[in-house]
Motif scaffolding. Structure first.
Motif, PDB file in Angstrom:
ATOM      1  N   PRO A   1      -0.882  -2.878  -5.963  1.00 55.04           N
ATOM      2  CA  PRO A   1      -0.200  -1.662  -6.425  1.00 55.04           C
ATOM      3  C   PRO A   1       0.039  -1.724  -7.930  1.00 55.04           C
ATOM      4  N   ARG A   2      -0.231  -0.669  -8.638  1.00 51.04           N
ATOM      5  CA  ARG A   2      -0.184  -0.676 -10.106  1.00 51.04           C
ATOM      6  C   ARG A   2       1.233  -0.693 -10.650  1.00 51.04           C
ATOM      7  N   GLY A   3       2.218  -0.430  -9.776  1.00 51.75           N
ATOM      8  CA  GLY A   3       3.596  -0.412 -10.253  1.00 51.75           C
ATOM      9  C   GLY A   3       4.328  -1.724 -10.106  1.00 51.75           C
TER      10      GLY A   3
ATOM     11  N   PRO B   1       1.808  -0.577   0.367  1.00 47.29           N
ATOM     12  CA  PRO B   1       2.361   0.664  -0.217  1.00 47.29           C
ATOM     13  C   PRO B   1       2.149   0.692  -1.720  1.00 47.29           C
ATOM     14  N   ARG B   2       1.673   1.791  -2.212  1.00 54.40           N
ATOM     15  CA  ARG B   2       1.398   1.919  -3.644  1.00 54.40           C
ATOM     16  C   ARG B   2       2.670   1.955  -4.478  1.00 54.40           C
ATOM     17  N   THR B   3       3.822   2.107  -3.807  1.00 55.47           N
ATOM     18  CA  THR B   3       5.095   2.183  -4.532  1.00 55.47           C
ATOM     19  C   THR B   3       5.770   0.823  -4.686  1.00 55.47           C
ATOM     20  N   LEU B   4       5.148  -0.239  -4.168  1.00 55.20           N
ATOM     21  CA  LEU B   4       5.745  -1.582  -4.273  1.00 55.20           C
ATOM     22  C   LEU B   4       5.995  -1.966  -5.733  1.00 55.20           C
ATOM     23  N   THR B   5       7.158  -2.567  -5.983  1.00 50.22           N
ATOM     24  CA  THR B   5       7.454  -3.080  -7.323  1.00 50.22           C
ATOM     25  C   THR B   5       7.606  -4.600  -7.338  1.00 50.22           C
TER      26      THR B   5
END
Length: 270
Positions: free
Chosen positions: A34-36, A11-15
């Motif tokens: 993921p960039r975040g 998921p691109r929303t992973l922190t």
């Protein structure tokens, strides 16, 4: 073990991502993270190289394999994540003081390489990350009074053991938030220094100084719970009556302890 294809599907929303047990990650895997991400643990991924650092721009905490940490050089420091809050170079033999100006400014904890410690001079001190809370500079022998004004104000822990350049003029410039301070073997300090120490200090190590008299003890912060005044040979038993009242542990020279008359025993902090 997750593959590069698996990384792309995350998921691109992973922190936060813990891949500590994955041994097969490569630089390409990091490029597709993921960039975040704020937290990343890749502690066992020995295929990673310092080139991957540039692909972790938003990370605040990164746990990297020892092999990678040992291979980092000065040229890689500008690629560190700019929001990084903690960095450990203690066992890296190559990174030098030239890298200070490229360190992330958000670092609160920095374990320096040996070359960084001994190479930090007055001109490079101005590049210390401004929010550091701990600074270990034992055996740095080149910093002088001029560098003290550049020490980060949030510092609570400062070790300047074996710096013989510091004089009383440096003490009022120390960060006022300090709780732990090691000025052992700073043999130019005098009794006057005690009156200008940060008043919240809890632990003070300032052994190896033969200048101090009972007046030094009288001026110490009253908040101290531990102090080391070993090898302060001019102290007399009379200083027991003016010691900080919260002391629970203290170290003095054997000659001092052996010289305490019975009448002074009641003055010993308990």
């Amino acid at each position: 073990n997750i593959t590069n294809a698996g990384i792309v599907r995350l998921p691109r929303t992973l922190t936060s991502l813990n891949l500590a047990s994955n041994e097969n990650l490569t630089d390409m895997c990091i490029k597709h993270m993921p960039r975040g991400l704020i937290y990343l643990n890749v502690a066992m991924s020995d295929y990673l190289s310092p080139s991957c650092l540039i692909d972790l721009p938003g990370c605040q905490t990164v746990v990297l394999p020892n092999r990678l940490l040992h291979s980092i050089r000065d040229r890689h420091i500008p690629d560190l994540p700019r929001l990084l809050t903690s960095w450990d170079m203690e066992h890296n033999a190559e990174v030098t003081a030239k890298s200070f100006q490229f360190l992330p400014r958000c670092l609160t904890k920095l374990n320096m390489s040996p070359q960084m410690v001994v190479g930090l001079n007055d001109s490079k001190a101005k590049f210390l990350p401004p929010v550091l809370t701990e600074l270990l500079l034992a055996h740095n022998t080149i910093l002088t009074n001029a560098s003290i004004r550049y020490l980060p104000l949030p510092l609570t822990h400062l070790d300047l053991y074996w710096n013989a350049n510091l004089t009383d003029e440096a003490i009022p410039l120390l960060p006022r938030a300090l709780l732990y301070l090691n000025l052992g073997c700073s043999d130019q300090l005098t009794d006057e220094a005690a009156h200008h120490l940060p008043r919240k200090l809890v632990q003070l190590l300032i052994d190896g100084n033969s200048n101090f008299t009972d007046r030094f003890v009288q001026g110490l912060p009253r908040s101290l719970t531990y102090m080391d005044l070993s090898h302060s040979f001019r102290l007399t038993p009379a200083c027991l009556g003016v010691m900080p009242p919260l002391l629970t542990s203290w170290e003095m020279s054997p000659n001092f302890l052996n010289s305490i008359p019975p009448a002074f025993v009641q003055l010993i902090p308990r």
